[in-house]
Design a protein around this motif. Sequence first.
Motif, mmCIF file in Angstrom:
data_model
loop_
_atom_site.group_PDB
_atom_site.id
_atom_site.type_symbol
_atom_site.label_atom_id
_atom_site.label_comp_id
_atom_site.label_asym_id
_atom_site.label_seq_id
_atom_site.Cartn_x
_atom_site.Cartn_y
_atom_site.Cartn_z
ATOM 1 N N VAL A 35 4.860 8.717 9.947
ATOM 2 C CA VAL A 35 5.500 8.760 8.622
ATOM 3 C C VAL A 35 4.711 9.771 7.787
ATOM 4 O O VAL A 35 3.529 9.986 8.030
ATOM 5 C CB VAL A 35 5.542 7.372 7.930
ATOM 6 N N PRO A 36 5.361 10.419 6.807
ATOM 7 C CA PRO A 36 4.666 11.468 6.063
ATOM 8 C C PRO A 36 3.398 10.958 5.384
ATOM 9 O O PRO A 36 3.370 9.854 4.838
ATOM 10 C CB PRO A 36 5.699 11.904 5.018
ATOM 11 N N SER A 37 2.366 11.776 5.438
ATOM 12 C CA SER A 37 1.112 11.444 4.772
ATOM 13 C C SER A 37 1.219 11.809 3.294
ATOM 14 O O SER A 37 1.808 12.817 2.933
ATOM 15 C CB SER A 37 -0.007 12.242 5.449
ATOM 16 N N HIS A 38 0.654 10.968 2.440
ATOM 17 C CA HIS A 38 0.679 11.212 0.991
ATOM 18 C C HIS A 38 -0.723 11.258 0.413
ATOM 19 O O HIS A 38 -0.959 10.832 -0.714
ATOM 20 C CB HIS A 38 1.487 10.131 0.277
ATOM 21 N N THR A 39 -1.659 11.761 1.203
ATOM 22 C CA THR A 39 -3.051 11.701 0.766
ATOM 23 C C THR A 39 -3.382 12.731 -0.305
ATOM 24 O O THR A 39 -4.344 12.565 -1.042
ATOM 25 C CB THR A 39 -3.985 11.949 1.965
ATOM 26 N N LEU A 40 -2.618 13.824 -0.380
ATOM 27 C CA LEU A 40 -2.981 14.903 -1.306
ATOM 28 C C LEU A 40 -2.387 14.695 -2.701
ATOM 29 O O LEU A 40 -1.505 13.905 -2.895
ATOM 30 C CB LEU A 40 -2.528 16.256 -0.735
ATOM 31 N N THR A 75 -5.355 5.134 5.309
ATOM 32 C CA THR A 75 -3.992 4.611 5.177
ATOM 33 C C THR A 75 -2.921 5.689 5.143
ATOM 34 O O THR A 75 -1.748 5.395 5.332
ATOM 35 C CB THR A 75 -3.849 3.811 3.864
ATOM 36 N N GLY A 76 -3.303 6.933 4.832
ATOM 37 C CA GLY A 76 -2.302 7.978 4.637
ATOM 38 C C GLY A 76 -1.770 8.028 3.218
ATOM 39 O O GLY A 76 -0.876 8.819 2.915
ATOM 40 N N ALA A 110 -2.964 -5.233 8.201
ATOM 41 C CA ALA A 110 -2.209 -4.126 7.611
ATOM 42 C C ALA A 110 -3.021 -2.839 7.648
ATOM 43 O O ALA A 110 -2.458 -1.746 7.744
ATOM 44 C CB ALA A 110 -1.808 -4.460 6.175
ATOM 45 N N ARG A 111 -4.342 -2.944 7.588
ATOM 46 C CA ARG A 111 -5.171 -1.738 7.717
ATOM 47 C C ARG A 111 -4.867 -1.046 9.056
ATOM 48 O O ARG A 111 -4.779 0.169 9.138
ATOM 49 C CB ARG A 111 -6.656 -2.124 7.633
ATOM 50 N N ASP A 112 -4.644 -1.857 10.089
ATOM 51 C CA ASP A 112 -4.353 -1.299 11.404
ATOM 52 C C ASP A 112 -2.950 -0.687 11.470
ATOM 53 O O ASP A 112 -2.780 0.405 12.017
ATOM 54 C CB ASP A 112 -4.512 -2.384 12.474
ATOM 55 N N THR A 113 -1.941 -1.347 10.921
ATOM 56 C CA THR A 113 -0.584 -0.773 10.971
ATOM 57 C C THR A 113 -0.492 0.482 10.103
ATOM 58 O O THR A 113 0.196 1.437 10.454
ATOM 59 C CB THR A 113 0.491 -1.798 10.536
ATOM 60 N N LEU A 114 -1.225 0.493 8.983
ATOM 61 C CA LEU A 114 -1.219 1.667 8.102
ATOM 62 C C LEU A 114 -1.868 2.864 8.791
ATOM 63 O O LEU A 114 -1.335 3.976 8.772
ATOM 64 C CB LEU A 114 -1.946 1.347 6.784
ATOM 65 N N ARG A 115 -3.007 2.636 9.443
ATOM 66 C CA ARG A 115 -3.704 3.759 10.088
ATOM 67 C C ARG A 115 -2.915 4.244 11.293
ATOM 68 O O ARG A 115 -2.897 5.433 11.595
ATOM 69 C CB ARG A 115 -5.141 3.378 10.439
ATOM 70 N N LEU A 116 -2.245 3.334 11.990
ATOM 71 C CA LEU A 116 -1.508 3.760 13.183
ATOM 72 C C LEU A 116 -0.284 4.595 12.810
ATOM 73 O O LEU A 116 0.061 5.536 13.524
ATOM 74 C CB LEU A 116 -1.130 2.546 14.043
ATOM 75 N N VAL A 169 0.836 -1.207 0.000
ATOM 76 C CA VAL A 169 0.000 0.000 0.000
ATOM 77 C C VAL A 169 0.871 1.257 0.000
ATOM 78 O O VAL A 169 0.568 2.228 -0.692
ATOM 79 C CB VAL A 169 -0.965 0.002 1.207
ATOM 80 N N ARG A 170 1.965 1.246 0.732
ATOM 81 C CA ARG A 170 2.858 2.409 0.755
ATOM 82 C C ARG A 170 3.571 2.605 -0.594
ATOM 83 O O ARG A 170 3.862 3.735 -0.983
ATOM 84 C CB ARG A 170 3.908 2.258 1.857
#
Lengths: 367, 125
Positions: A362-367, A193-194, A230-236, A45-46
């Motif tokens: 970790v840096p968010s890449h949502t935008l 997920t970010g 992984a949904r949990d580790t990604l959101r955390l 996902v990252r």
Amino acid sequence: MDENLNVKKTPFYEKHVAFGAKILPFAGYLMPIQYASILDEHRAVREKVGVFDVTHMGEFIVTGENAEEFLNSITINDVTKLAVGQVQYSAMCYPDGGIVDDLLVYRFADHYMLVVNASNLEKDFNWINGHVPARVSLTNISDETGLLAIQGPKSFATLQKLTKVNLESIPFYHFAEGELAGIPMIISRTGYTGERGFELYHSPKYSDKLWNAIFEAGKEFGIQPIGLGARDTLRLEMKYALYGNDIDQTTNPIEAGLGWITKLDKGDFIARDVLVKVKEAPTVRRNVPFEMLERAIPRHGYKVFANGKEIGVVTSGTQSPTLNKGIGAAYVSAEFSRIGSIIEIDIRGKMNKATVVKAPFVPSHTL
Amino acid sequence: MNVPSNLLFTKDHEWALVSGDEAKVGITEYAQHELGDIVYIELPAVGDPVSKGDSIGTIEAVKTVADIYSPLSGEIIEVNEALKDASELVNKDPYGEGWIARIKISDPSEIKSMLSPEEYSKLVD
């Protein structure tokens, strides 16, 4: 297994089985926890693109000429700020400030859609229903709604192949109604997920077709299914709150770090007077992100100490697959909530040093 | 599920390879699969005396943490140092490079009480 008798299958259940998922009952559904490896799915996902079945989430429709006013009275964010086609992260509180649930509010031209946590679906429906005034109606459409989240840097490239809707034109926390893979749906630029990505609300009768089309389109990018682990580790790694872990009926949104969605100036709403007092009080506990300074993994429920004194409790914790160290969220007394504060996590009787950091991890890449 | 015929097992999903008065021990294929991605292992210290059933270390996986129980009584004479930087070896090769420790056996009568490969297979099927 008896416990499985009353659990439902999502329309993607057979897909999860075919992919060899470890499947467990969660919030009334048989859900994929992981396929092969949480770490591998997290990285996919990252770095590429992953597909989450999140059909277990609850969806309610609110209609009627008083819908806006009603929703503004039961949620803490300001519903009047929503434009048609926009999504808002919000929460509902009990009169004492405790959190009923966190949720998304979607504004359509003639109605609203609320998306709530699966484990709170029935409780939320009853809570909202108990407050519904005249000229507002509430409908639970959860059983008629399938939901897939497609997240990761290659999510746009994957989905754009399947739709004429210009995906780049949908801003973060906005949605479009349109066809994708020939299927009518809500294309929502949201996620947990970010990463950049979408959540696709559709009729379950098209779920099979949708899954197949997305996996075909994403093949060249190495698309893969992602489980709840992984949904949990990604959101955390983003320090997104998880109901039942970081927030619940015993925590209020101010101390939970959700002050940014708590609009105390918008007019009256359930719990407003309590939250005003909490915000003014000098010694509230705070939910803060922290990183381990030693090689150890914090987990929900571990006690937090400072200078030999118990000062709080861990609400979420894991090994960050991106940072390769232990990260977590904890309620700590206000004096230890500043960035750089040194705290200790009691991990099976051994004190392990950690430091309060800035979110996200970790840096968010949502935008 | 892979259950090698030259090993003995416990109901807690540890294995032992007994040779003379020593045993190499680890966790089973089933155990590593149930735990998922292992990210950190706390190993015992060489020289530690252990009794059968004692915790000789902990395994931290992404979702959970589990104790490693000694299948036999004795003394720790070697630990798998490679796991300190490569705990994923337990996921990849639980019966080989992912071994945990070697024990000098103090009570050989305990060996008889361990599960045979056939008995263990029935447990995890």
